[in-house]
Structure formats: C-alpha cells, structure tokens
Motif scaffolding. Structure first.
Motif, PDB file in Angstrom:
ATOM      1  N   TYR A   7       0.814  -1.219   0.000  1.00  0.00           N
ATOM      2  CA  TYR A   7       0.000   0.000   0.000  1.00  0.00           C
ATOM      3  C   TYR A   7       0.845   1.266   0.000  1.00  0.00           C
ATOM      4  N   GLN A   8       2.153   1.136   0.164  1.00  0.00           N
ATOM      5  CA  GLN A   8       3.012   2.322   0.044  1.00  0.00           C
ATOM      6  C   GLN A   8       3.369   2.606  -1.417  1.00  0.00           C
ATOM      7  N   HIS A   9       3.033   1.661  -2.312  1.00  0.00           N
ATOM      8  CA  HIS A   9       3.328   1.833  -3.738  1.00  0.00           C
ATOM      9  C   HIS A   9       2.072   2.124  -4.559  1.00  0.00           C
ATOM     10  N   VAL A  10       0.975   1.458  -4.241  1.00  0.00           N
ATOM     11  CA  VAL A  10      -0.330   1.740  -4.857  1.00  0.00           C
ATOM     12  C   VAL A  10      -1.391   1.635  -3.767  1.00  0.00           C
ATOM     13  N   ARG A  11      -2.458   2.433  -3.910  1.00  0.00           N
ATOM     14  CA  ARG A  11      -3.488   2.442  -2.879  1.00  0.00           C
ATOM     15  C   ARG A  11      -4.398   1.220  -2.952  1.00  0.00           C
ATOM     16  N   ASN A  12      -4.434   0.563  -4.096  1.00  0.00           N
ATOM     17  CA  ASN A  12      -5.325  -0.585  -4.286  1.00  0.00           C
ATOM     18  C   ASN A  12      -4.572  -1.751  -4.937  1.00  0.00           C
ATOM     19  N   PRO A  13      -3.606  -2.336  -4.227  1.00  0.00           N
ATOM     20  CA  PRO A  13      -2.785  -3.379  -4.852  1.00  0.00           C
ATOM     21  C   PRO A  13      -3.568  -4.628  -5.265  1.00  0.00           C
ATOM     22  N   ILE A  14      -4.668  -4.928  -4.593  1.00  0.00           N
ATOM     23  CA  ILE A  14      -5.466  -6.092  -4.999  1.00  0.00           C
ATOM     24  C   ILE A  14      -6.083  -5.843  -6.372  1.00  0.00           C
ATOM     25  N   TYR A  15      -6.500  -4.617  -6.640  1.00  0.00           N
ATOM     26  CA  TYR A  15      -7.043  -4.294  -7.968  1.00  0.00           C
ATOM     27  C   TYR A  15      -5.936  -4.326  -9.021  1.00  0.00           C
ATOM     28  N   THR A  16      -4.744  -3.908  -8.641  1.00  0.00           N
ATOM     29  CA  THR A  16      -3.604  -4.012  -9.562  1.00  0.00           C
ATOM     30  C   THR A  16      -3.363  -5.474  -9.915  1.00  0.00           C
ATOM     31  N   ALA A  17      -3.442  -6.344  -8.905  1.00  0.00           N
ATOM     32  CA  ALA A  17      -3.266  -7.783  -9.127  1.00  0.00           C
ATOM     33  C   ALA A  17      -4.375  -8.337 -10.014  1.00  0.00           C
ATOM     34  N   MET A  18      -5.603  -7.890  -9.803  1.00  0.00           N
ATOM     35  CA  MET A  18      -6.721  -8.353 -10.624  1.00  0.00           C
ATOM     36  C   MET A  18      -6.533  -7.951 -12.083  1.00  0.00           C
ATOM     37  N   LEU A  19      -6.053  -6.727 -12.306  1.00  0.00           N
ATOM     38  CA  LEU A  19      -5.774  -6.272 -13.665  1.00  0.00           C
ATOM     39  C   LEU A  19      -4.666  -7.121 -14.289  1.00  0.00           C
ATOM     40  N   GLY A  20      -3.640  -7.419 -13.511  1.00  0.00           N
ATOM     41  CA  GLY A  20      -2.556  -8.259 -14.014  1.00  0.00           C
ATOM     42  C   GLY A  20      -3.051  -9.632 -14.437  1.00  0.00           C
ATOM     43  N   LEU A  21      -3.939 -10.227 -13.650  1.00  0.00           N
ATOM     44  CA  LEU A  21      -4.487 -11.538 -14.006  1.00  0.00           C
ATOM     45  C   LEU A  21      -5.367 -11.473 -15.243  1.00  0.00           C
ATOM     46  N   LEU A  22      -6.099 -10.376 -15.406  1.00  0.00           N
ATOM     47  CA  LEU A  22      -6.904 -10.196 -16.621  1.00  0.00           C
ATOM     48  C   LEU A  22      -5.992 -10.188 -17.849  1.00  0.00           C
ATOM     49  N   ILE A  23      -4.928  -9.404 -17.781  1.00  0.00           N
ATOM     50  CA  ILE A  23      -3.998  -9.297 -18.914  1.00  0.00           C
ATOM     51  C   ILE A  23      -3.309 -10.639 -19.169  1.00  0.00           C
ATOM     52  N   ALA A  24      -2.844 -11.290 -18.111  1.00  0.00           N
ATOM     53  CA  ALA A  24      -2.167 -12.578 -18.277  1.00  0.00           C
ATOM     54  C   ALA A  24      -3.107 -13.622 -18.882  1.00  0.00           C
ATOM     55  N   THR A  25      -4.365 -13.612 -18.462  1.00  0.00           N
ATOM     56  CA  THR A  25      -5.332 -14.575 -18.995  1.00  0.00           C
ATOM     57  C   THR A  25      -5.578 -14.335 -20.477  1.00  0.00           C
TER      58      THR A  25
END
Length: 199
Positions: A126-144
């Motif tokens: 959370y010191q790098h992005v305010r919503n890291p779980i959403y960042t992870a969700m976006l990453g999984l969307l792109i990877a899929t």
C-alpha cells in the motif's frame, strides 16, 4: 486445424494454476473475529459485476475457434519471451494480492466498506499503490488474455474492467475520505490508485 504449441499449453496451465492460488488466497485465508461493519457503499457491487464480466470475456472460448491458436508471425524466441512475460505477470499478480491481503488483514472485504476501528493502511504494497489487490486483478486479466491468445477479447475486456475499477476505487475512496479526511488526502496525493504514472 493447428494444435496448441507446448509453450502455449505450458503458459495456459501456469496461468490456470495462478488463478487457483489467487482464489485460494481469499477462500482459505485466516479469518479474524467478525468486526462490526460501520459503513458500506453498495455501488461498488456494480464495479465487481463489470470486472467479472471482463474476466468472462477473456476466458470465454468462442465456438468453432481453435483452442490456443498459434500467434501469426511469432518466432520461437518471441513465443518463449511472451510466455515468460505472461507467467511473470500472473505470478507477480498472485504475490501482490497475497501480500496486500496479509497487510490489510481483517479490513479486507469484497465490496467497499469500513469496519469499527478501521485504520488507514499505508505500509507494505500500500506504500506503492493504494489498491494493490485491484492491480493484481488487472494483471491476471492481462495474463489470462495473453495466455488464451484472445487479443481482441482482451482489448474489449479492458473497457468494462476499467469502468468497474474506477467505480470500486471511487466507492472506497469516498468512505476513506469521510473517515480519515486530510490523512487520506495526503496519502492519495503521493500514492497512485492502481498503476503508477497512469491512475
């Protein structure tokens, strides 16, 4: 009809494994004692629906289309590089989600809410992005999308995902701003919401 290459199959199964781990992180996490809910924003449910629709778009296998079709004009070296990038995005997303969930603890919820004694979390991811779980969700969307070789579906899916993402971020930030005021404003002013330099 061309068969999937071994690299394409490996990438696909690696992303599926990442999805299994990602889901398991949330399903089998250590649940803290139930906290009294202080406030919830139901609009975030619309954002969740849009994001799930985006995932459906990249996972959906169109009828009479080859499974994991070879990418036209892609050399063996480029196919390996794309596979490595796809797996790295998926694995990194799982790691980021796990780290964020561990840092957030009892305050995590699917829909935007505050609990009694809610604290503003600004450490860990959370010191790098305010919503890291959403960042992870976006990453999984792109990877899929990359693993399924659904290029157009991925491009189309980004739209509802992004709309859902903005709805969820705004819903949560409205609650956090009301609860923490200037402390949250200062935090939001120095830390990006989801993607550094973009949003």
């Amino acid at each position: 009809m061309d068969s999937p290459t071994p690299i394409a199959l490996l990438t696909f199964f690696a992303v599926v494994l990442c999805w299994i781990v990602f889901t398991g992180i949330f399903l089998f996490r250590k649940r803290p004692p139930k906290e009294q809910e202080a406030k919830r924003d139901r609009l975030s449910l619309l954002g969740i629906f849009l994001q799930m629709f985006a995932y459906f778009l990249v996972w959906f296998q169109p009828p009479r289309k080859p499974f994991l079709p070879p990418v036209a004009g892609l050399s063996d070296g480029l196919e390996i590089a794309l596979a490595a990038l796809t797996i790295a995005i998926a694995a990194g997303s799982v790691w980021l989600a796990a780290s964020a969930l561990r840092t957030l603890g009892k305050q995590w919820a699917i829909a935007a809410r505050l609990v009694e004694g809610h604290k503003l979390i600004t450490n860990g991811p959370y010191q790098h992005v305010r919503n890291p779980i959403y960042t992870a969700m976006l990453g999984l969307l792109i990877a899929t999308g990359l693993a399924m070789h659904h290029w157009m579906a991925l491009i189309v899916a980004i739209v509802p995902f992004a709309v859902g993402l903005v709805i969820r971020v705004r819903s949560e930030e409205k609650l956090l701003l009301a609860a923490f005021g200037k402390e949250f404003e200062d935090y939001a002013g120095r830390v990006p919401a989801v993607l550094p330099g973009i949003f």
